[in-house]
Design a protein around this motif. Structure first.
Motif, short mmCIF file in Angstrom:
data_model
loop_
_atom_site.label_atom_id
_atom_site.label_comp_id
_atom_site.label_asym_id
_atom_site.label_seq_id
_atom_site.Cartn_x
_atom_site.Cartn_y
_atom_site.Cartn_z
N ALA A 20 33.41 46.05 39.36
CA ALA A 20 33.84 45.70 40.72
C ALA A 20 35.35 45.79 40.80
O ALA A 20 36.06 45.57 39.81
N SER A 24 38.90 44.98 43.36
CA SER A 24 39.52 44.39 44.55
C SER A 24 40.98 44.81 44.62
O SER A 24 41.66 44.87 43.59
N GLU A 81 36.51 38.02 45.04
CA GLU A 81 35.83 39.23 45.50
C GLU A 81 35.13 39.97 44.36
O GLU A 81 33.97 40.37 44.48
N GLN A 83 31.05 40.42 43.89
CA GLN A 83 30.53 41.78 43.92
C GLN A 83 29.80 42.14 42.61
O GLN A 83 28.71 42.71 42.63
N GLU A 106 26.47 40.09 42.16
CA GLU A 106 25.47 40.60 43.09
C GLU A 106 24.88 41.92 42.60
O GLU A 106 23.69 42.18 42.72
N SER A 107 25.73 42.76 42.02
CA SER A 107 25.27 44.06 41.54
C SER A 107 24.50 43.96 40.23
O SER A 107 23.52 44.67 40.02
N ARG A 164 33.26 48.35 47.01
CA ARG A 164 32.02 47.76 47.52
C ARG A 164 30.95 48.80 47.82
O ARG A 164 29.76 48.50 47.82
#
Length: 422
Positions: free
Chosen positions: A14, A16, A27, A31, A34-35, A84
């Protein structure tokens, strides 16, 4: 009906670009979690040198979100990670934070820190190095190494690890800053280090493969070294009868010349464009396989040409050389760098019969947008040949990767460590 693979390796990154460190951390953690959709076993963090003044805050803030997780990272002049939308981006010269989370079932993860004073003498037995790392050679570990460019004795470390763990793959890079007096930042298990080397040993159900793109193309033909001492070349022997392919080795004959004579003739026969390029981007490739006849890209360790001595016709290069080795002159520019990487990526895709899960990219500060004139070149080329493989990394002050079975510190190189299950 095909059953899903239980306990499969998962890897995600991820990115940012938020200028607030707190916001950037929130962030990337959100991210990445979640992934990943799994419990992480390792975190890798790369932070832009634009955040240099806030390096001391990174670990305490990250620990609030990811407690008790083995974590490794460093600062870099640029960082690499997925935005994202899942597209890998190289962010250079501005605030950015890259976080990688990996779920590694049946893999033992062991992080470590080594100061320069901790390194055994190069004459020490393998056990001295193994005791410092804390991982037995029978575990067959692979390493990710991140080091300070000024205080780590990194070349000694690489030589020692090759000696103690000869079958291990070692990749990584030297932490980099934005120039000036920017301080190095190394991170290991929620601690900040300003010197030495941080690393992680991965052993168990994990396979690591590498691509080391040194960004050069050969000119002329290979030569045998007839006389050499330390890093000075005194004599070369031609190999006529070679195939037109620039990497083809011909039959050995006794036609010895000084390196300077060889170089002068070679430059005289170059195109105008290559002759201009040779004035500032001429390198020497040292063949790493003594027995391979048909040399190709990846077979040479690329080193700088440091100077010439017109009195005796000798040249100095950025590594030790000995009689019996083969060398070939190389040129480096954006086109050569692009073609070199694409050739190696194509070859890897053709030869690899397994799907990778994740990858790390350690790229020189001298590459990126400054070399290619466009952003994201190396990472997007990698993704074209390895679609769907999570990629992250940073821009280094020197890149660590293997050539011909030994591990070296490189320059102007992109090293890719590619991870999958057996």
């Amino acid at each position: 009906m095909t059953e899903p693979i239980a306990n499969s390796m998962k890897w995600t990154s991820a990115l940012s670009t938020r200028p607030s460190l707190e916001a950037a951390i929130a962030e990337v953690v959100e991210q990445a979690k979640e992934s990943l959709q799994a419990t992480p076993d390792l975190a890798l963090v790369f932070i832009s040198s634009a955040f240099t003044s806030e390096y001391a805050r990174l670990m305490p803030l990250l620990q609030e979100y990811l407690p008790a997780l083995p974590i490794l990272g460093c600062g870099g002049g640029g960082v690499v990670g997925a935005d994202r939308s899942g597209i890998t981006q190289e962010v250079e010269g501005q605030p950015a934070l890259s976080l990688t989370l990996a779920s590694l079932p049946n893999v033992k993860v062991q992080t470590f820190y080594l100061g320069a004073e901790d390194l055994p003498d190069l004459d020490s037995p393998p056990d001295a190095w193994i005791n410092q790392i804390g991982v037995p050679v029978t575990a067959q570990p692979h390493f990710i190494l991140l080091a300070d460019p000024f205080s780590s004795r990194i070349n000694d470390l690489l030589q020692g690890l090759d000696f103690a763990y000869p079958g291990a793959v070692k990749v990584g890079g030297l932490a980099s800053g934005g120039g000036g007096n920017a301080q190095t930042g190394l991170f290991c298990n929620y601690r900040l280090y300003r010197k030495g080397t941080v690393g992680v040993a991965l052993s168990g159900d994990i396979v690591v493969e590498t691509i080391v793109a040194q960004g050069c193309r050969p000119i002329g033909q290979p030569y045998w070294v007839t006389e050499g001492e330390r890093n000075i070349l005194f004599g070369l022997e031609e190999q006529p009868g070679a195939d037109p392919s620039p990497y083809r080795s011909g039959a050995r004959v006794s036609q010895k010349r000084t390196p300077l004579e060889v170089l002068q003739d070679l430059i005289q026969n170059l195109s105008d464009a290559d002759r201009t390029l040779a004035q500032h981007s001429l390198f020497v490739g040292i063949a790493q396989n003594e027995f391979k006849q048909n040399l190709e890209q990846g077979d040479f360790l690329i080193r700088q040409l440091l100077g010439v001595d017109p009195r005796v016709g000798a040249i100095a290069i950025g590594d030790h050389i000995r009689p019996g080795q083969r060398i070939q002159f190389h040129l480096r520019d954006a086109q050569a760098s692009a073609e070199d990487l694409e050739t190696l990526l194509r070859r890897y895709r053709q030869q690899s019969r397994h799907s990778a899960t994740g990858a790390l990219m350690f790229s020189c500060l001298g590459r990126g947008e400054g070399l290619y004139g466009e952003p994201n070149y190396d990472s997007h080329l990698f993704s074209q040949y390895q679609p769907g493989v999570s990629l992250s990394g940073f821009f280094c002050n020197g890149e660590i990767g293997p050539v011909g079975g030994s591990t070296f510190l490189h320059g102007y190189t992109s090293v890719f460590g590619i991870y999958r299950q057996p």
